[in-house]
Write an enzyme that holds these catalytic residues in place. Structure first.
Site, short mmCIF file in Angstrom:
data_model
loop_
_atom_site.label_atom_id
_atom_site.label_comp_id
_atom_site.label_asym_id
_atom_site.label_seq_id
_atom_site.Cartn_x
_atom_site.Cartn_y
_atom_site.Cartn_z
NE ARG A 216 -10.96 -9.45 -2.05
CZ ARG A 216 -11.15 -8.83 -3.18
NH1 ARG A 216 -11.46 -9.16 -4.35
NH2 ARG A 216 -11.06 -7.56 -2.80
CE LYS B 207 -3.95 -1.78 2.80
NZ LYS B 207 -5.03 -1.56 1.50
N1 BES Z 1 -8.12 -3.86 4.43
C1 BES Z 1 -8.22 -3.42 2.88
C2 BES Z 1 -9.52 -2.51 2.72
C3 BES Z 1 -9.79 -1.14 3.62
C4 BES Z 1 -9.37 -0.04 2.77
C5 BES Z 1 -10.23 -1.12 4.70
C6 BES Z 1 -9.60 1.11 3.56
C7 BES Z 1 -10.49 -0.04 5.35
C8 BES Z 1 -10.10 1.00 4.95
C9 BES Z 1 -8.55 -4.61 2.10
O1 BES Z 1 -7.64 -5.59 2.33
C10 BES Z 1 -7.95 -4.02 0.84
O2 BES Z 1 -6.57 -3.62 0.66
N2 BES Z 1 -8.73 -3.96 -0.20
C11 BES Z 1 -8.16 -3.68 -1.41
C12 BES Z 1 -8.61 -4.53 -2.56
C13 BES Z 1 -8.01 -4.37 -4.14
C14 BES Z 1 -6.50 -4.66 -4.04
C15 BES Z 1 -8.73 -5.41 -4.81
C16 BES Z 1 -8.85 -2.24 -1.87
O3 BES Z 1 -10.15 -2.03 -1.59
O4 BES Z 1 -8.13 -1.33 -2.21
MN MN Z 2 -5.60 -5.55 1.86
#
Ligand code: BES
Ligand code: MN
Ligand code: ZN
Length: 487
Positions: A337, A263
């Site tokens: 997931r 990230k």
């Molecule tokens: N934990 C994150 C989702 C999230 C984002 C929670 C902001 C709380 C605040 C999740 O694991 C994630 O990173 N999801 C990605 C998925 C994508 C790579 C398909 C996302 O939402 O960007």
């Molecule tokens: Mn994630």
């Protein structure tokens, strides 16, 4: 951790009101004669309460809102809070009154002159709003002053207090867990804390890596393989009734760096809340156990940490889920997931549940769709979804139904394996839900709650100071009462 200001009941006594040295809360409506205890405060203050009541400031207040008089003459109190309570008392007015009280909760002693007002809603709201997270301060504030509630009949009021306290402390537990930093709350310390809940009468099992390996939970293990913290699954069982259990499954990513699909740095510290689904599951299980719910509920949480490392999984890796489906990992940041796929499958294989509910801070896309007001509700069962939406509305937690549709499956079909873990930007929260759907056995009622937007609030909300909200504990408890509990 937060110490909950558990209220004590006391008998009606005008002298107590006169002599109380902390804060005193009384109730008054513009449309009715002053209630007896309020009249006493009015007499002591030589009509200050009546004057406040007739002021333009009071006229602007909504039912449940309050005016505060500092150091009122004739009383020992440091403050007198006058709460607007109309003749027709509504649950909404009581809840708002509780929030008014909780917002002002301090270390000084509190006296709430409730008399015959119903207590449950009001005290629960007060306790919820009074939360503060002090665990990481070098000099934590020693909690709240004692709270007394003056009521006409303490015996009849006692159960309402017990229930309000049980639920509020469950929500506080969830908030404490979500607020806790990832170096403090690790997979191991979290699992230890869950094990400690056996004291409440829950049956708790912690599955460690060798056991998860034996069960074939390669998808979950792949997420945690770049971390020094061992992956774990915790199983909490509250068997307050016979019959097939309800299974509640929570995403417990202790910290989500994104893994090799790292990230961006800005805001990454927020990912300490990525175990929010697990925290709600744990809070809910505590609530059920403390109020001795007549329901059979099993809570399961998958605890992992998603780190970049030489051993971490790579984009392009293919992993085998416990179900047997082969998953192509397109993005290691779509890790929740993967964790849920295996825990959901395990929950169904082992417990043959009557319904499955999962909670996860799953996608940023749900925040784009619904902001921080409402959680996304995905379900293959309309009756379950409707009952949940009603329960959430009743307790004041935002929730909104989102679609499931086989049409979205084309987006997550893998060229080389059975399924891939991302479907690109379009409909990001729906493709995530459809991914989970693949791990639900046909015929099992299932609901997925994407709580990424609601688990944490950036400013004070009506129910909580800023930070972890505990969203979901109350709504799920209400759903269980309405649909899964013997009466
Ligand atoms: N934990 C994150 C989702 C999230 C984002 C929670 C902001 C709380 C605040 C999740 O694991 C994630 O990173 N999801 C990605 C998925 C994508 C790579 C398909 C996302 O939402 O960007
Ligand atoms: Mn994630
Ligand atoms: Zn995540």
């Amino acid at each position: 951790m937060t110490s909950l200001p558990i209220p004590e009941l006391c008998d009606l006594s005008l002298d107590t009101i006169t002599a109380h040295e902390g804060r005193v809360s009384v109730f008054a409506g513009p449309d009715a004669p002053l209630p007896r205890l309020t009249r006493h405060a009015d007499k002591l203050t030589r009509g200050a309460v009546t004057r406040a009541l007739n002021s333009p400031a009071f006229a602007k207040l909504k039912p449940g809102d309050a005016l505060t008089l500092a150091w009122p003459t004739g009383m020992a109190a440091e403050a007198l809070q006058i709460i607007h309570m109309p003749k027709r008392v509504t649950p909404e007015a009581l809840r708002r009154a509780g929030l008014s009280i909780g917002k002002l909760q301090t270390r000084s002693a509190m006296l709430i002159c409730a008399n015959t007002l119903p207590l449950g809603e009001m005290l629960r709201a007060a306790l919820l709003r009074a939360y503060q997270y002090e665990a990481q301060k070098s000099d934590p504030k020693p909690g709240f002053g004692p709270t007394r509630v003056m009521v006409k009949s303490p015996e009849t009021a006692a159960p309402a207090i017990a229930e309000a306290t049980a639920l509020a402390s469950a929500v506080h537990l969830t908030r404490d867990l979500v607020n806790a930093p990832a170096n403090v709350l690790t997979t191991t310390t979290f699992a230890d804390q869950i094990k400690g809940m056996e004291a409440l009468g829950l049956k708790v099992e912690i599955l460690d890596e060798p056991e998860l390996e034996k069960l074939g939970m390669r998808a979950l293990l792949a997420v945690g393989q770049g971390s020094d913290s061992p992956s774990k699954v915790a199983v909490m069982h509250w068997q307050g009734a016979e019959g097939a259990p309800l299974a509640v499954v929570g995403k417990g990513v202790m910290f989500d760096t994104g893994g090799i699909s790292l990230k961006p740095g800005a805001g990454m510290e927020e990912m300490t809340m990525d175990m929010g689904g697990a925290a709600v599951t744990v809070g809910l299980m505590q609530a059920l156990a403390t109020r001795k719910a007549r329901a059979n509920v099993v809570g399961l949480v998958g605890l992992v940490e998603n780190m970049p490392d030489a051993r971490a999984q790579r984009p392009g890796d293919v992993i085998k889920s416990m179900k047997g489906d082969m998953i192509e990992v397109i993005n290691t940041d779509a890790e929740g997931r993967l964790v849920l796929a295996d825990v959901l499958w395990y929950a169904q294989e082992r417990f043959k549940p009557s319904a499955v509910i999962d909670l996860a801070t799953l996608t940023g896309a749900i925040i784009i769709a619904l902001g921080h007001e409402k959680a996304g509700v995905f379900a293959n069962d309309d009756a379950l979804a409707d009952a949940f939406l009603k329960a959430a509305a009743d307790v004041g937690e935002g929730a909104w139904r989102m679609p499931l549709d086989p049409a979205y499956h084309t987006l997550i079909k893998s060229r080389i394996a059975d399924i891939k873990n991302t479907g690109g930007r379009p409909a990001g929260s729906i493709t995530a839900a459809e991914f989970l759907h693949c791990f639900i056995k046909p015929g099992t009622p299932w609901m997925h709650l994407d709580i990424a937007g609601v688990a944490l609030t950036k400013s004070d909300s009506a129910h909580a100071p800023k930070g972890a909200s505990g969203w979901g504990v109350l709504a799920l408890d209400a759903l269980i009462r309405a649909r899964f509990e013997d009466r």
